[in-house]
Design a protein around this motif. Sequence first.
Motif, short mmCIF file in Angstrom:
data_model
loop_
_atom_site.label_atom_id
_atom_site.label_comp_id
_atom_site.label_asym_id
_atom_site.label_seq_id
_atom_site.Cartn_x
_atom_site.Cartn_y
_atom_site.Cartn_z
N ALA A 269 -12.92 -14.30 -8.68
CA ALA A 269 -12.11 -13.27 -9.33
C ALA A 269 -10.76 -13.16 -8.65
CB ALA A 269 -12.84 -11.93 -9.27
N SER A 270 -9.84 -12.48 -9.34
CA SER A 270 -8.51 -12.28 -8.75
C SER A 270 -8.54 -11.10 -7.79
CB SER A 270 -7.49 -12.03 -9.87
OG SER A 270 -7.81 -10.84 -10.55
N LEU A 271 -7.51 -11.08 -6.93
CA LEU A 271 -7.45 -10.07 -5.88
C LEU A 271 -6.04 -9.51 -5.78
CD1 LEU A 271 -8.62 -8.71 -3.24
CD2 LEU A 271 -7.70 -10.71 -2.03
N GLU A 272 -5.95 -8.21 -5.57
CA GLU A 272 -4.68 -7.60 -5.21
C GLU A 272 -4.93 -6.53 -4.16
OE1 GLU A 272 -2.32 -5.66 -8.29
OE2 GLU A 272 -0.52 -6.02 -7.13
N ALA B 25 2.71 -12.71 -2.25
CA ALA B 25 3.00 -11.28 -2.21
C ALA B 25 4.35 -11.05 -2.87
CB ALA B 25 3.02 -10.77 -0.77
N GLU B 26 4.49 -9.90 -3.47
CA GLU B 26 5.72 -9.55 -4.16
C GLU B 26 6.34 -8.31 -3.54
OE1 GLU B 26 5.42 -9.04 -8.38
OE2 GLU B 26 7.59 -9.16 -8.65
N PHE B 27 7.59 -8.42 -3.14
CA PHE B 27 8.33 -7.30 -2.58
C PHE B 27 9.01 -6.55 -3.72
CE2 PHE B 27 10.86 -4.68 -0.07
CZ PHE B 27 12.21 -4.85 -0.32
N LYS B 28 8.71 -5.26 -3.82
CA LYS B 28 9.34 -4.41 -4.83
C LYS B 28 10.02 -3.25 -4.12
CE LYS B 28 6.25 -5.53 -8.68
NZ LYS B 28 5.33 -5.01 -9.73
#
Lengths: 114, 115
Positions: free
Chosen positions: A17-20, A65-68
């Motif tokens: 499965a996907s993970l966040e 990872a995404e920086f917002k």
Amino acid sequence: AQSVTQPDIHITVSEGASLELRCNYSYGATPYLFWYVQSPGQGLQLLLKYFSGDTLVQGIKGFEAEFKRSQSSFNLRKPSVHWSDAAEYFCAVGAGFGNEKLTFGTGTRLTIIP
Amino acid sequence: SAVISQKPSRDICQRGTSLTIQCQVDSQVTMMFWYRQQPGQSLTLIATANQGSEATYESGFVIDKFPISRPNLTFSTLTVSNMSPEDSSIYLCSGRGGGRSETQYFGPGTRLLVL
């Protein structure tokens, strides 16, 4: 002073499965952000880091990872988890003149079920 | 990258005694640090180990309790003095270069239990 919040203490995900994993930071300047992983009985291994430039950062073991900036977030993602990903994950922000002083979040423990 | 080793990997100590933890880096690093990870908690920076001079301690940590040495660019020691059960933690050493974008590498940690 800088701070890091990891709102999820423990996450359980099925293998494949996907993970966040979520991370929110508080820092007065442009942050230097890191994700580390700590396997049982092991030290910390750097997964990825953000210093500047592209806000989507690729790391080792298939993590990204995404920086917002607008959300003060730096969430870690993986499209398909493996049993070997079970570990403790720490988000950190660097401060100080050379961004060398790391402030860590409380960590998220990841459990993988078959 | 830098490979960091620590000795001992774990120890059980009696209250009132002291333990010295060694940290060795396989290459020269500009900066070395000591962190504490209390059971079930995150990492907290104890101090920056400065070569040839006194360490720089973070708020809440003092030299009398955690004396640190760094005689050269690849080696540092942390002593946990007059230990109490509250000192039971994992102690981690780290190192990095001096540039702003340097990665900080961590040792495997020393697991300390104080009885």
